[in-house]
Design an enzyme around this catalytic site. Sequence first.
Site, PDB file in Angstrom:
ATOM      1  N   SER A 298       0.839  -1.189   0.000  1.00 34.44           N
ATOM      2  CA  SER A 298       0.000   0.000   0.000  1.00 34.44           C
ATOM      3  C   SER A 298       0.882   1.249   0.000  1.00 34.44           C
ATOM      4  CB  SER A 298      -0.965  -0.030   1.190  1.00 34.44           C
ATOM      5  OG  SER A 298      -2.019   0.902   1.019  1.00 34.44           O
TER       6      SER A 298
ATOM      7  N   HIS B 226      -7.139  -6.162   1.026  1.00 38.98           N
ATOM      8  CA  HIS B 226      -5.965  -5.354   0.710  1.00 38.98           C
ATOM      9  C   HIS B 226      -4.779  -5.787   1.587  1.00 38.98           C
ATOM     10  CE1 HIS B 226      -3.593  -2.020  -0.566  1.00 38.98           C
ATOM     11  NE2 HIS B 226      -3.791  -1.253   0.494  1.00 38.98           N
TER      12      HIS B 226
END
Length: 391
Positions: free
Chosen positions: A203, A337
């Site tokens: 990320s 994620h």
Amino acid sequence: MAPLKNILVSLILALPAFAACGAPLPSTLSLRANSRLPDPFTFYDGTRVTSQNDWACRREEINQLFQRLELGTLPPKPASVSGSLSGNSLTVNVSHEGKSISFTASVSFPSGTAPFPAIIAIGGSSIPTPSGVAMINFNNNDIAAQDNTGSRGRGKFYTLYGSGHSAAATTAWAWGVARIIDVLETIPSSRINLSRLGVTGCSRNGKGALIVGALEPRIALTIPQESGSGGAACWRISDSMKSRGVNVQTASQIVTENVWFSPLFNQYVNRVNDLPIDHHLLAGMVAPRGLFVIDHSAIDWLGPESVFGCMKTGTKVYQALGIADRMGVSQVGGHNHCQFPSSQQSELNAFIDKFLRGNTNANTNIVRTDKANNAGFVEANWVNWTTPTLS
């Protein structure tokens, strides 16, 4: 296909001659609107790249363009860098123009016979720890904070260089990783194989991992994971997605969220087509070293079309150098994620085997997405240049 060692030697030997490559970049850049992804194989002055030596010069030009337009200045190694490794704690001491900082990184060693390859994890790792590989956990927030836009100029990097320094947080993290490697180079008993270093992050820290890999040539394998815009996505393609109603992060949004990019970038975020750079060139800067881009196909905010198209375009630099299998892209959905899916494990293993364990026969011919129609990427809409064969 040329061995990686030969290409590395060729490019490294060419770098000292950069001053003789041609005209340096002008002090004031003339930006020209270009809705396509900029050509990796054409210099700023319009000259074509026709050899590996040319590419070494072009790579350095791209490096300078990124620092001037997006990332801010990456300072060179300071005059005083020292440190020690005590058990699992690596201490780094740096002094610059009368100011000093210290920071630490934790090292987890595997069982077995040293020296071990190692992966530097930006803010921790979200990939499974490979067997026989040491993990170095780098607290990047200590070097440059990333809480919000109020984090600008906060962290130990800015203690040394001043809160007004142009370096983005991600650039400061690359500086911090370089200092970790500097210290390890002074410790022959570190049990770390410094020719087999990787970097990873997910990320926001995946953005950092890609930028570290581009800026730090001692990294053998770069593994950005689900890094999205500002990482493996291209600004232009993300803007195009946004214009079609996709809720994707863009340059104009990202600078309102955090300090991952230099204040120098702010003036360009609403006109990214004017920039002579985009992030396929950041991937190209990693060449000829290993790059494995791990991505998610089902999170719009990350820009799946942008990431896949951008990185697929980045592979053209590796193709030009005759080392297409040194860069891989794997985009898979169906998970949270930064939750690494088992379907990508064999691909990750292959890149670890080739670049950190030295198995040159590992199959790293990987460029794939599980999203239909190349995740929506149409190359003809973005690429209007040809890929040369560089020798």
